[in-house]
Design a protein around this motif. Structure first.
Motif, PDB file in Angstrom:
ATOM      1  N   LEU A   1       0.836  -1.199   0.000  1.00  0.00           N
ATOM      2  CA  LEU A   1       0.000   0.000   0.000  1.00  0.00           C
ATOM      3  C   LEU A   1       0.868   1.247   0.000  1.00  0.00           C
ATOM      4  O   LEU A   1       1.996   1.232   0.509  1.00  0.00           O
ATOM      5  N   PRO A   2       0.360   2.357  -0.544  1.00  0.00           N
ATOM      6  CA  PRO A   2       1.137   3.600  -0.569  1.00  0.00           C
ATOM      7  C   PRO A   2       1.281   4.194   0.839  1.00  0.00           C
ATOM      8  O   PRO A   2       0.445   3.952   1.704  1.00  0.00           O
ATOM      9  N   PRO A   3       2.298   4.970   1.094  1.00  0.00           N
ATOM     10  CA  PRO A   3       2.538   5.560   2.414  1.00  0.00           C
ATOM     11  C   PRO A   3       1.473   6.565   2.828  1.00  0.00           C
ATOM     12  O   PRO A   3       1.366   6.927   3.996  1.00  0.00           O
ATOM     13  N   THR A   4       0.681   7.009   1.871  1.00  0.00           N
ATOM     14  CA  THR A   4      -0.374   7.995   2.158  1.00  0.00           C
ATOM     15  C   THR A   4      -1.732   7.334   2.408  1.00  0.00           C
ATOM     16  O   THR A   4      -2.765   7.999   2.406  1.00  0.00           O
ATOM     17  N   SER A   5      -1.733   6.033   2.625  1.00  0.00           N
ATOM     18  CA  SER A   5      -2.998   5.286   2.797  1.00  0.00           C
ATOM     19  C   SER A   5      -3.811   5.794   3.978  1.00  0.00           C
ATOM     20  O   SER A   5      -3.271   6.170   5.022  1.00  0.00           O
ATOM     21  N   ARG A   6      -5.129   5.763   3.789  1.00  0.00           N
ATOM     22  CA  ARG A   6      -6.075   6.135   4.843  1.00  0.00           C
ATOM     23  C   ARG A   6      -6.866   4.882   5.236  1.00  0.00           C
ATOM     24  O   ARG A   6      -6.954   3.926   4.455  1.00  0.00           O
ATOM     25  N   PRO A   7      -7.472   4.861   6.433  1.00  0.00           N
ATOM     26  CA  PRO A   7      -8.144   3.645   6.922  1.00  0.00           C
ATOM     27  C   PRO A   7      -9.238   3.112   6.015  1.00  0.00           C
ATOM     28  O   PRO A   7      -9.400   1.895   5.877  1.00  0.00           O
ATOM     29  N   GLU A   8      -9.986   4.001   5.361  1.00  0.00           N
ATOM     30  CA  GLU A   8     -11.090   3.552   4.508  1.00  0.00           C
ATOM     31  C   GLU A   8     -10.610   2.879   3.227  1.00  0.00           C
ATOM     32  O   GLU A   8     -11.429   2.378   2.443  1.00  0.00           O
ATOM     33  N   GLU A   9      -9.287   2.854   3.015  1.00  0.00           N
ATOM     34  CA  GLU A   9      -8.723   2.230   1.818  1.00  0.00           C
ATOM     35  C   GLU A   9      -8.191   0.827   2.081  1.00  0.00           C
ATOM     36  O   GLU A   9      -7.747   0.152   1.155  1.00  0.00           O
ATOM     37  N   LEU A  10      -8.258   0.372   3.340  1.00  0.00           N
ATOM     38  CA  LEU A  10      -7.695  -0.929   3.700  1.00  0.00           C
ATOM     39  C   LEU A  10      -8.786  -1.983   3.905  1.00  0.00           C
ATOM     40  O   LEU A  10      -9.819  -1.719   4.535  1.00  0.00           O
ATOM     41  N   THR A  11      -8.552  -3.175   3.389  1.00  0.00           N
ATOM     42  CA  THR A  11      -9.448  -4.299   3.627  1.00  0.00           C
ATOM     43  C   THR A  11      -9.106  -4.934   4.973  1.00  0.00           C
ATOM     44  O   THR A  11      -8.118  -4.562   5.622  1.00  0.00           O
ATOM     45  N   LEU A  12      -9.901  -5.908   5.392  1.00  0.00           N
ATOM     46  CA  LEU A  12      -9.620  -6.636   6.625  1.00  0.00           C
ATOM     47  C   LEU A  12      -8.232  -7.264   6.558  1.00  0.00           C
ATOM     48  O   LEU A  12      -7.438  -7.159   7.508  1.00  0.00           O
ATOM     49  N   ASP A  13      -7.921  -7.925   5.446  1.00  0.00           N
ATOM     50  CA  ASP A  13      -6.613  -8.564   5.289  1.00  0.00           C
ATOM     51  C   ASP A  13      -5.478  -7.559   5.369  1.00  0.00           C
ATOM     52  O   ASP A  13      -4.413  -7.844   5.931  1.00  0.00           O
ATOM     53  N   ASP A  14      -5.704  -6.367   4.798  1.00  0.00           N
ATOM     54  CA  ASP A  14      -4.683  -5.316   4.863  1.00  0.00           C
ATOM     55  C   ASP A  14      -4.409  -4.925   6.311  1.00  0.00           C
ATOM     56  O   ASP A  14      -3.250  -4.783   6.729  1.00  0.00           O
ATOM     57  N   PHE A  15      -5.481  -4.743   7.090  1.00  0.00           N
ATOM     58  CA  PHE A  15      -5.324  -4.364   8.490  1.00  0.00           C
ATOM     59  C   PHE A  15      -4.613  -5.458   9.287  1.00  0.00           C
ATOM     60  O   PHE A  15      -3.794  -5.177  10.160  1.00  0.00           O
ATOM     61  N   VAL A  16      -4.946  -6.706   8.993  1.00  0.00           N
ATOM     62  CA  VAL A  16      -4.316  -7.832   9.694  1.00  0.00           C
ATOM     63  C   VAL A  16      -2.812  -7.843   9.435  1.00  0.00           C
ATOM     64  O   VAL A  16      -2.001  -7.951  10.366  1.00  0.00           O
ATOM     65  N   ARG A  17      -2.421  -7.713   8.158  1.00  0.00           N
ATOM     66  CA  ARG A  17      -0.998  -7.749   7.813  1.00  0.00           C
ATOM     67  C   ARG A  17      -0.264  -6.532   8.368  1.00  0.00           C
ATOM     68  O   ARG A  17       0.872  -6.647   8.858  1.00  0.00           O
ATOM     69  N   LEU A  18      -0.914  -5.358   8.310  1.00  0.00           N
ATOM     70  CA  LEU A  18      -0.308  -4.145   8.843  1.00  0.00           C
ATOM     71  C   LEU A  18      -0.096  -4.273  10.343  1.00  0.00           C
ATOM     72  O   LEU A  18       0.971  -3.935  10.874  1.00  0.00           O
ATOM     73  N   HIS A  19      -1.103  -4.774  11.046  1.00  0.00           N
ATOM     74  CA  HIS A  19      -1.004  -4.947  12.500  1.00  0.00           C
ATOM     75  C   HIS A  19       0.143  -5.874  12.872  1.00  0.00           C
ATOM     76  O   HIS A  19       0.953  -5.577  13.759  1.00  0.00           O
ATOM     77  N   ASN A  20       0.215  -6.999  12.200  1.00  0.00           N
ATOM     78  CA  ASN A  20       1.258  -7.972  12.523  1.00  0.00           C
ATOM     79  C   ASN A  20       2.655  -7.439  12.254  1.00  0.00           C
ATOM     80  O   ASN A  20       3.602  -7.759  12.985  1.00  0.00           O
ATOM     81  N   LEU A  21       2.799  -6.582  11.256  1.00  0.00           N
ATOM     82  CA  LEU A  21       4.097  -5.983  10.965  1.00  0.00           C
ATOM     83  C   LEU A  21       4.469  -4.952  12.033  1.00  0.00           C
ATOM     84  O   LEU A  21       5.620  -4.888  12.485  1.00  0.00           O
ATOM     85  N   ILE A  22       3.493  -4.150  12.432  1.00  0.00           N
ATOM     86  CA  ILE A  22       3.748  -3.117  13.441  1.00  0.00           C
ATOM     87  C   ILE A  22       4.039  -3.751  14.789  1.00  0.00           C
ATOM     88  O   ILE A  22       4.920  -3.309  15.529  1.00  0.00           O
ATOM     89  N   VAL A  23       3.301  -4.812  15.130  1.00  0.00           N
ATOM     90  CA  VAL A  23       3.503  -5.493  16.405  1.00  0.00           C
ATOM     91  C   VAL A  23       4.900  -6.084  16.469  1.00  0.00           C
ATOM     92  O   VAL A  23       5.566  -6.085  17.513  1.00  0.00           O
ATOM     93  N   GLU A  24       5.400  -6.577  15.341  1.00  0.00           N
ATOM     94  CA  GLU A  24       6.733  -7.170  15.294  1.00  0.00           C
ATOM     95  C   GLU A  24       7.830  -6.171  15.643  1.00  0.00           C
ATOM     96  O   GLU A  24       8.806  -6.497  16.312  1.00  0.00           O
ATOM     97  N   VAL A  25       7.632  -4.916  15.190  1.00  0.00           N
ATOM     98  CA  VAL A  25       8.680  -3.923  15.400  1.00  0.00           C
ATOM     99  C   VAL A  25       8.445  -3.052  16.620  1.00  0.00           C
ATOM    100  O   VAL A  25       9.339  -2.328  17.054  1.00  0.00           O
ATOM    101  N   ALA A  26       7.218  -3.071  17.144  1.00  0.00           N
ATOM    102  CA  ALA A  26       6.901  -2.195  18.282  1.00  0.00           C
ATOM    103  C   ALA A  26       7.586  -2.696  19.547  1.00  0.00           C
ATOM    104  O   ALA A  26       7.866  -3.867  19.700  1.00  0.00           O
TER     105      ALA A  26
END
Length: 301
Positions: A276-301
């Motif tokens: 996804l582009p760095p300018t993404s907004r929440p209404e542009e993400l699917t459930l799968d997008d949110f799941v993958r984004l969350h797991n990536l952020i949790v890994e580095v947080a």
């Protein structure tokens, strides 16, 4: 387990004032009042519903967003869509005059109804006084401890050797097939698709309600997922916390609304890894997008 939902009836507007047709205005006398209450197992239709309202001198209340079903065929279709079977336990939110409740009970279900309006509580209590398969609670649904009430009712059914069956609901929300990049896309859509598979069943014309709302309604069926089929996230609590934070900053880019979790650069990189582009907004993400984004952020947080 299948759960059927009825979209919410829109709030009343000044354009649709709460007035009964002239033929049913006024109140019933004490002797006539009982005759105005529609008895259980009778069919609810336009006249029966209006008479039931008139029996209590009631008008739909704008503050409660009350609209009453006038088409008995819609109630039959709703019960059919929910696949109500003998012994099912149904949670009904806002029974009103009991038109849908009546069909549910006739189909063999036990109904737990939640009703905020004390006048409607009195009406359905009187109407279904002869059956043991109905219980109404005068409470605000959003503040009601549904779990305890449902468990209590289930335990009483088990002790009486009642046939165990599914628990089902009738309520309302805009949840099926939300369009990305629209104001209708909200955290609740992510929540519903995380735990269930929603399916659109059929449309309910606005002319089926009194007063008539500005939009049509629709029947939606939810097939609950097994826990093993939930999207894989490290923590559901942190996942939904992230989703809510994302939507709290309406129209904000995720790299800004999620800054409390990690830096903007980390979020931008995670978005890139998701495709996804760095300018993404929440209404542009699917459930799968949110799941993958969350797991990536949790890994580095």
């Amino acid at each position: 387990m299948a759960i059927s939902f009825l979209f919410p009836n829109p709030p009343l507007t000044n354009r649709h004032k709460s007035t009964l047709p002239a033929a049913y205005s006024g109140t019933c006398g004490a002797k006539k009042r009982a005759a105005c209450i529609v008895c259980a197992r009778s069919q609810d239709d336009y006249h029966a519903t209006l008479k039931a309202l008139n029996s209590k001198g009631r008008f739909p209340r704008k503050s409660l967003g009350q609209h009453y079903m006038l088409n008995s065929e819609i109630n039959d279709q709703l019960v059919g869509a929910a696949n109500i079977q003998e012994g099912d336990l149904v949670l009904e939110i806002g029974p009103g005059t009991g038109s849908l409740t009546n069909v549910l009970i006739n189909a063999g279900a036990t109904v737990l109804a939640i009703e905020k309006d004390p006048h409607m509580v009195g009406l359905v209590t009187e109407r279904f006084a002869s059956t043991e398969r109905f219980k109404v609670l005068q409470e605000n649904f959003v503040k009601c401890h549904i779990r305890s009430h449902m468990l209590s009712l289930l335990e009483s059914r088990e002790s009486s050797n009642a046939n165990a069956a599914y628990a089902k609901e009738e309520t309302a929300m805009r949840l099926v097939k939300p369009s990305l990049r629209t104001s209708e896309y909200r955290p609740i859509n992510i929540f519903v698709n995380f735990y269930s598979e929603p399916a659109y069943k059929f449309k309910v014309p606005r002319t089926s309600f009194f007063p008539q709302p500005n939009v049509d309604a629709a029947i939606v069926k939810f097939k609950l997922k097994q826990a093993t089929d939930y999207p894989s996230v490290a923590s559901t609590k942190s996942f939904f916390s992230m989703v809510n934070s994302a939507f709290n900053g309406k129209r904000k880019m995720l790299r800004k609304s999620l800054q409390h979790l990690c830096t903007s650069l980390v979020i931008e990189k995670a978005l890139g890894d998701v495709g996804l582009p760095p300018t993404s907004r929440p209404e542009e993400l699917t459930l799968d997008d949110f799941v993958r984004l969350h797991n990536l952020i949790v890994e580095v947080a």
